[in-house]
Design an enzyme around this catalytic site. Structure first.
Site, mmCIF file in Angstrom:
data_model
loop_
_atom_site.group_PDB
_atom_site.id
_atom_site.type_symbol
_atom_site.label_atom_id
_atom_site.label_comp_id
_atom_site.label_asym_id
_atom_site.label_seq_id
_atom_site.Cartn_x
_atom_site.Cartn_y
_atom_site.Cartn_z
ATOM 1 N N ASP A 184 0.819 -1.204 0.000
ATOM 2 C CA ASP A 184 0.000 0.000 0.000
ATOM 3 C C ASP A 184 0.858 1.262 0.000
ATOM 4 O O ASP A 184 0.349 2.366 0.162
ATOM 5 C CB ASP A 184 -0.999 -0.019 1.160
ATOM 6 C CG ASP A 184 -2.155 -0.972 0.858
ATOM 7 O OD1 ASP A 184 -2.465 -1.153 -0.330
ATOM 8 O OD2 ASP A 184 -2.736 -1.526 1.797
ATOM 9 N N ASP A 238 -7.419 -4.353 -4.530
ATOM 10 C CA ASP A 238 -6.976 -3.043 -4.044
ATOM 11 C C ASP A 238 -5.604 -2.675 -4.612
ATOM 12 O O ASP A 238 -5.295 -1.495 -4.819
ATOM 13 C CB ASP A 238 -6.850 -2.996 -2.517
ATOM 14 C CG ASP A 238 -7.915 -3.758 -1.763
ATOM 15 O OD1 ASP A 238 -8.566 -4.637 -2.346
ATOM 16 O OD2 ASP A 238 -8.082 -3.480 -0.567
HETATM 17 N N1 GLY Z 1 -6.692 -2.059 1.423
HETATM 18 C C1 GLY Z 1 -7.416 -0.927 1.076
HETATM 19 C C2 GLY Z 1 -8.820 -0.914 1.567
HETATM 20 O O1 GLY Z 1 -9.094 -1.341 2.674
HETATM 21 O O2 GLY Z 1 -9.664 -0.473 0.867
#
Ligand code: GLY
Length: 405
Positions: free
Chosen positions: A124, A184
């Site tokens: 992320d 994601d």
């Molecule tokens: N991992 C990103 C979200 O929780 O949307």
């Protein structure tokens, strides 16, 4: 918050949202009974700016706002949290719109403590380091910010496994017993595509391979998405499809669907590969056609589409922003602007806007992770995408007051 998503809808949807619902052709909503609204989005932007300024000036790094507590104050986490970049990212978006150095100062104050995150081995990083340091470089030309973003891209690219052909998420890089990838992670690829244009050309192929396999494995034939693929790292074989934040392994988690729309629109912007445009279209169409009448999704499209299931305003904000991007990338495509308008108008209504509430967020009724008990709150990343979408609206369509239809 103690109240579940949509509890204020009955009284909250004013003419602003109703006009928008008519605009998107929602047959179940009544036609607007009143002339154009008196509560346009111009004041909504002013409210959003005021909320961001209050948050930025009342908190201090390294306490980064993530989501709201039941009393409306921010729950905070340190710089290592995946959401830590969203406040400075939102501050940069206000600077982009206003060019007021006060906002640049705020953004830099909140961004600076994230610099050591370049080596945080977490996919992320795309969220955290592109929307801060790379956007800083785009807006100001700051060379140190560019180098920080490139260093983060190096860390992200190191998690790519050529056998699987994807970048692993969450789990330990050295764990060969499992290899997890979620939809994601499409959102992390912009860091790589941007890096490829800024001295790291080898990262374009990594991003492309990851996106291609995401289409194959995580986007269903009907345009809906599954959250996770689990892979055998030794052979690269897909072992299972499952969820972590959705309702069921075979459900469509609302924010995952939003990430797919946004991620593939971004992929097309960088590559002009028609497969990415096609995937952005298919996932966007699925999202829009499955929305409830007020255009703000429940947290998962597969649960009963009614209270007490909570909403996820962040999924609406992400998708509205992505649809505005798609409307520019694919101008022949009718309906994107109206669909974005419908979502933004509803988010701007008293049902979802935190105005006149004790909440420090801009939007109410986000669901970060329902299986973990994180539901029905303001969420910093929902606020970011709402601000980004309003910026895009003003840049591409016209004054935000037109959101009212
Ligand atoms: N991992 C990103 C979200 O929780 O949307």
């Amino acid at each position: 918050m103690g109240q579940r998503g949509g509890h204020r809808l009955g009284r909250g949807l004013g003419t602003l949202a109703l006009a928008a619902l008519a605009a998107v052709g929602c047959s179940s909503s009544p036609p607007p009974a009143a002339p154009p609204p008196t509560d346009p989005a111009g004041p909504v932007i002013a409210f959003a700016d005021a909320q961001l300024a209050a948050t930025a000036d009342s908190l201090a790094p390294p306490a980064y706002p993530v989501r709201t507590n039941p009393d409306g104050t921010w729950l905070t986490e340190g710089p290592d949290d995946w959401t830590a970049g969203f406040l400075p990212a939102a501050l940069w978006r206000v600077f982009e719109r206003t060019r007021d150095p006060v906002w640049r100062d705020r953004a830099e104050r909140w961004q600076s403590p994230l610099t050591p995150e370049t080596s945080h081995d977490d996919t992320d990083l795309g969220f955290k380091m592109f929307m801060t340091f790379a956007v800083d470089h785009q807006l100001t030309g700051d060379e140190a910010a560019k180098q920080t973003a490139l260093a983060a891209a190096d860390t992200l690219a190191a998690r790519f496994d050529p056998t699987v052909g994807m970048i692993r998420v969450w789990d330990d890089r050295d764990d060969t017993t499992q290899y997890q990838v979620n939809v994601d992670a499409m959102m992390n690829l912009e860091l790589l595509w941007w890096a490829a244009q800024n001295g790291r050309p080898q990262y374009a192929d990594i991003a492309r391979r990851h996106a291609d396999r995401t289409i194959t494995d995580l986007v269903r034939p009907d345009g809906s998405t599954t959250m996770f693929g689990g892979y055998d790292q030794n052979t690269g074989a897909l072992q299972r499809l499952y969820t972590e934040q959705g309702a069921r392994d075979d459900s469509t988690w609302a924010r995952g669907q939003a990430w797919a729309v946004y991620g593939f629109a971004t992929a097309y912007r960088y590559t002009r590969d028609p497969r990415y445009l096609d995937t952005a279209r298919r996932t966007a169409d699925w999202f829009v056609t499955h929305l409830p009448p007020d255009r703000v999704p429940y947290w998962d499209f597969s649960v009963p589409q009614a209270p007490p299931e909570p909403r996820d305003t962040s999924a609406a904000a992400i998708t509205a922003s992505a649809l505005l991007e798609l409307s520019q990338l694919d101008p022949g495509r009718a309906g994107d602007v109206d669909a974005a308008r419908g979502m933004l108008a509803s988010l701007s209504s008293p049902a979802y806007l935190a105005r006149d509430t004790p909440f420090r967020s801009i939007l109410l009724h986000g669901t970060q992770n329902l299986p973990d008990g994180q539901q029905d709150s303001g969420i910093m990343f929902g606020d970011y995408y709402f601000v980004e979408a309003l910026n895009r609206w003003e840049r591409q369509v016209g004054p935000a007051t037109q959101i009212a239809g």
